[in-house]
Write a protein that holds these residues in place. Structure first.
Motif, PDB file in Angstrom:
ATOM      1  N   ARG A   3       0.847  -1.190   0.000  1.00 27.71           N
ATOM      2  CA  ARG A   3       0.000   0.000   0.000  1.00 27.71           C
ATOM      3  C   ARG A   3       0.885   1.244   0.000  1.00 27.71           C
ATOM      4  NH1 ARG A   3      -5.501  -0.710   2.099  1.00 27.71           N
ATOM      5  NH2 ARG A   3      -5.821  -2.929   2.444  1.00 27.71           N
ATOM      6  N   ALA A  36      -6.683  -2.522  -7.041  1.00 26.59           N
ATOM      7  CA  ALA A  36      -6.344  -3.061  -5.721  1.00 26.59           C
ATOM      8  C   ALA A  36      -7.368  -2.632  -4.677  1.00 26.59           C
ATOM      9  CB  ALA A  36      -4.946  -2.602  -5.315  1.00 26.59           C
ATOM     10  N   VAL A  37      -7.854  -1.407  -4.767  1.00 23.14           N
ATOM     11  CA  VAL A  37      -8.886  -0.942  -3.825  1.00 23.14           C
ATOM     12  C   VAL A  37     -10.165  -1.753  -4.024  1.00 23.14           C
ATOM     13  CG1 VAL A  37     -10.403   1.002  -3.269  1.00 23.14           C
ATOM     14  CG2 VAL A  37      -7.951   1.369  -3.519  1.00 23.14           C
ATOM     15  N   MET A  39     -10.365  -4.796  -5.019  1.00 25.33           N
ATOM     16  CA  MET A  39     -10.141  -6.139  -4.485  1.00 25.33           C
ATOM     17  C   MET A  39     -10.182  -6.148  -2.962  1.00 25.33           C
ATOM     18  SD  MET A  39      -7.175  -7.682  -6.944  1.00 25.33           S
ATOM     19  CE  MET A  39      -6.911  -9.036  -5.846  1.00 25.33           C
ATOM     20  N   THR A  40      -9.493  -5.217  -2.343  1.00 22.02           N
ATOM     21  CA  THR A  40      -9.383  -5.259  -0.881  1.00 22.02           C
ATOM     22  C   THR A  40     -10.625  -4.744  -0.172  1.00 22.02           C
ATOM     23  OG1 THR A  40      -8.247  -3.131  -0.897  1.00 22.02           O
ATOM     24  CG2 THR A  40      -6.872  -5.106  -0.903  1.00 22.02           C
ATOM     25  N   ALA A  41     -11.359  -3.840  -0.811  1.00 24.06           N
ATOM     26  CA  ALA A  41     -12.554  -3.270  -0.174  1.00 24.06           C
ATOM     27  C   ALA A  41     -13.844  -3.925  -0.650  1.00 24.06           C
ATOM     28  CB  ALA A  41     -12.614  -1.759  -0.440  1.00 24.06           C
ATOM     29  N   HIS A  42     -13.722  -4.987  -1.453  1.00 24.93           N
ATOM     30  CA  HIS A  42     -14.895  -5.683  -2.001  1.00 24.93           C
ATOM     31  C   HIS A  42     -15.831  -4.701  -2.704  1.00 24.93           C
ATOM     32  CE1 HIS A  42     -13.789  -9.435  -0.117  1.00 24.93           C
ATOM     33  NE2 HIS A  42     -13.586  -8.786   1.013  1.00 24.93           N
ATOM     34  N   SER A  85     -14.444 -17.045  -0.611  1.00 16.92           N
ATOM     35  CA  SER A  85     -13.208 -17.311  -1.327  1.00 16.92           C
ATOM     36  C   SER A  85     -13.010 -18.813  -1.458  1.00 16.92           C
ATOM     37  CB  SER A  85     -12.023 -16.705  -0.573  1.00 16.92           C
ATOM     38  OG  SER A  85     -10.815 -17.123  -1.145  1.00 16.92           O
TER      39      SER A  85
END
Length: 120
Positions: A3, A36-37, A39-42, A85
C-alpha cells in the motif's frame, strides 16, 4: 505490492521520481491502485467503470486485460464483491497435485492416499 502509505520514505521518493519521468507508468500505477482498492474493499460495483477506463487508455496490455475481464464480467464482479473465497480449496488442490506429480508412475493409489493423509 505494498500500500502506498506503507512505503518507506526513500522508496516512495524513488517511485514518485519514476512516475514523473514516465507518464505511461504513472497511468498504469493509477489503474493498478484502483483495481487493488476494488479487491481489498470488495467494491465490485466499480468494475464497469474501471474496465471502461482501462480500455480507453493507450496502454495495450492493460486494455487487453480489461477486455478479458469483461468476458466473464459477472464472475469477476462477484469475486470482487462477495466475501467468499475458494482459496483454501485451491490450496488443497495444488498440494494434492504436487504430491501426485512427485509419485507419478512410482507407486500405487494406496501409497498416494497415505501420503495425502500424513502430509497434513
Amino acid at each position: 505490492m505494498t500500500r502506498p502509505e506503507h512505503l518507506r520514505d526513500e522508496v516512495a521518493g524513488r517511485l514518485h521520481r519514476l512516475r514523473e519521468r514516465d507518464p505511461e507508468l504513472d497511468r498504469l500505477i493509477g489503474h493498478v491502485r484502483k483495481f487493488a482498492v476494488m479487491m481489498t474493499a470488495h467494491r465490485g460495483d466499480r468494475l464497469e467503470d474501471w474496465i471502461s477506463g482501462a480500455e480507453q487508455d493507450s496502454l495495450a496490455p492493460l486494455a487487453s486485460f480489461a477486455r478479458n475481464l469483461r468476458r466473464d464480467f459477472d464472475a469477476v464482479r462477484n469475486g470482487l464483491s462477495l466475501p467468499h473465497s475458494s482459496g483454501v480449496v485451491e490450496g488443497n488442490i495444488n498440494r494434492l497435485k504436487m504430491l501426485k506429480r512427485q509419485m507419478f508412475g512410482r507407486a500405487s493409489l494406496d501409497l498416494l492416499r497415505k501420503r495425502v493423509l500424513l502430509a497434513r
